[in-house]
Write a protein that holds these residues in place. Structure first.
Motif, PDB file in Angstrom:
ATOM      1  N   HIS A  13      -8.699  48.913  38.551  1.00 42.02           N
ATOM      2  CA  HIS A  13      -8.017  49.828  37.655  1.00 42.02           C
ATOM      3  C   HIS A  13      -8.477  51.274  37.795  1.00 42.02           C
ATOM      4  CE1 HIS A  13     -11.466  48.433  34.902  1.00 42.02           C
ATOM      5  NE2 HIS A  13     -11.730  49.665  35.247  1.00 42.02           N
TER       6      HIS A  13
ATOM      7  N   TYR B  18      -6.373  49.669  28.447  1.00 39.38           N
ATOM      8  CA  TYR B  18      -7.398  49.707  29.502  1.00 39.38           C
ATOM      9  C   TYR B  18      -8.277  48.464  29.443  1.00 39.38           C
ATOM     10  CZ  TYR B  18     -11.640  51.328  31.945  1.00 39.38           C
ATOM     11  OH  TYR B  18     -12.725  51.428  32.779  1.00 39.38           O
ATOM     12  N   ASN B  19      -8.744  48.110  28.268  1.00 41.07           N
ATOM     13  CA  ASN B  19      -9.624  46.952  28.109  1.00 41.07           C
ATOM     14  C   ASN B  19      -8.885  45.651  28.406  1.00 41.07           C
ATOM     15  OD1 ASN B  19     -11.835  48.543  27.348  1.00 41.07           O
ATOM     16  ND2 ASN B  19     -11.230  48.520  25.193  1.00 41.07           N
TER      17      ASN B  19
ATOM     18  N   VAL C  23     -13.053  45.529  39.797  1.00 41.23           N
ATOM     19  CA  VAL C  23     -11.745  45.646  39.165  1.00 41.23           C
ATOM     20  C   VAL C  23     -10.939  46.697  39.906  1.00 41.23           C
ATOM     21  CG1 VAL C  23     -12.478  44.911  36.886  1.00 41.23           C
ATOM     22  CG2 VAL C  23     -12.704  47.305  37.495  1.00 41.23           C
TER      23      VAL C  23
ATOM     24  N   SER D 176      -8.304  45.383  32.192  1.00 40.08           N
ATOM     25  CA  SER D 176      -9.546  45.033  32.892  1.00 40.08           C
ATOM     26  C   SER D 176      -9.815  43.540  32.803  1.00 40.08           C
ATOM     27  CB  SER D 176     -10.730  45.816  32.306  1.00 40.08           C
ATOM     28  OG  SER D 176     -10.537  47.210  32.440  1.00 40.08           O
TER      29      SER D 176
END
Length: 236
Positions: free
Chosen positions: A24, A124-125, A22, A128
């Motif tokens: 991020h 954030y989740n 990812v 992702s």
């Protein structure tokens, strides 16, 4: 500053780490470090850039037809397609921009643009999951990423101490500090550095640079801090 920006624009972008699952990590680190300093996060943006073939672009474009609004802009040396998702989301916006240069019709620069106005665990989740889905659905890899964040800071800024803790959190090696005496520039002061915690890097004059901070005065008692890695994109 103009000379340094010119050098930045002729950078070599080097990947320091293998392809990430990812993209991020930089966003997470910079948002967390700024918020821990008490800075008010205004917005953020991650632009992932891929050079793809015209055939791959045609395939992606066909897949985007039904779920994205498509617009076309023609310029003297390029054609730009913009794809904006029809599904609105309160947490995050995302779009695609495809740039086809007139002298390179067999290659397309595809930009995936993801942005938001807040940052917390829920975002954030979601972020992702989103970038995993986009990479899987359209068979692209987010390996060249430009991450930019804007913070507002109230009160009178004392440059000497403003970034001390922020530098420490990000493990930044201070490289260059610039005052801007160009009246047309929107930035008053800029800092450039290198952090081993961040991924991509730019080679400028045989030095590694992957961190840029710019200050922009909004009012007498409010300053905007723009943070970018490996650099702040011109349009941000």
């Amino acid at each position: 500053m103009k000379k340094f920006i010119f050098l930045i624009c002729t950078f070599i972008l080097v990947s320091q780490t293998p392809i990430k699952e990812v993209a991020h990590q930089e966003l997470f680190l910079l948002a967390q470090a700024g918020q821990e300093e008490g800075w008010d996060l205004k917005n953020w943006q991650v632009v992932s850039i891929n050079d793809i073939s015209k055939n791959d672009f045609d395939n992606i474009s066909n897949m985007l037809q039904n779920s994205y609004f498509i617009s076309l802009s023609k310029y003297k040396n390029a054609v730009i397609y913009t794809f904006e998702s029809k599904k609105t989301n309160d947490l995050i916006d995302h779009s695609f921009r495809a740039i086809i240069q007139q002298n390179s019709k067999d290659q397309v620069t595809l930009q995936t643009i993801i942005s938001g106005d807040e940052w917390n665990d829920n975002i954030y989740n979601y972020y992702s999951r989103l970038i995993k889905d986009l990479q899987r659905d359209y068979n692209i890899k987010f390996t060249r990423n430009f991450t930019c964040l804007k913070f507002n800071v109230s009160g009178i800024i004392k440059d000497g101490s403003l970034f001390d803790e922020f530098w420490k959190k990000m493990k930044v090696v201070h490289r260059i500090e610039q005052y801007d005496n160009v009246q047309q520039s929107i930035y008053e002061k800029e800092f450039y550095g290198y952090s081993p915690s961040l991924g991509e890097e730019i080679i400028v004059n045989n030095e590694k640079i992957n961190f840029q901070i710019a200050l922009k005065k909004i009012t007498q008692n409010k300053t905007e801090i723009i943070v970018g890695t490996p650099m702040i994109l011109n349009e941000y």
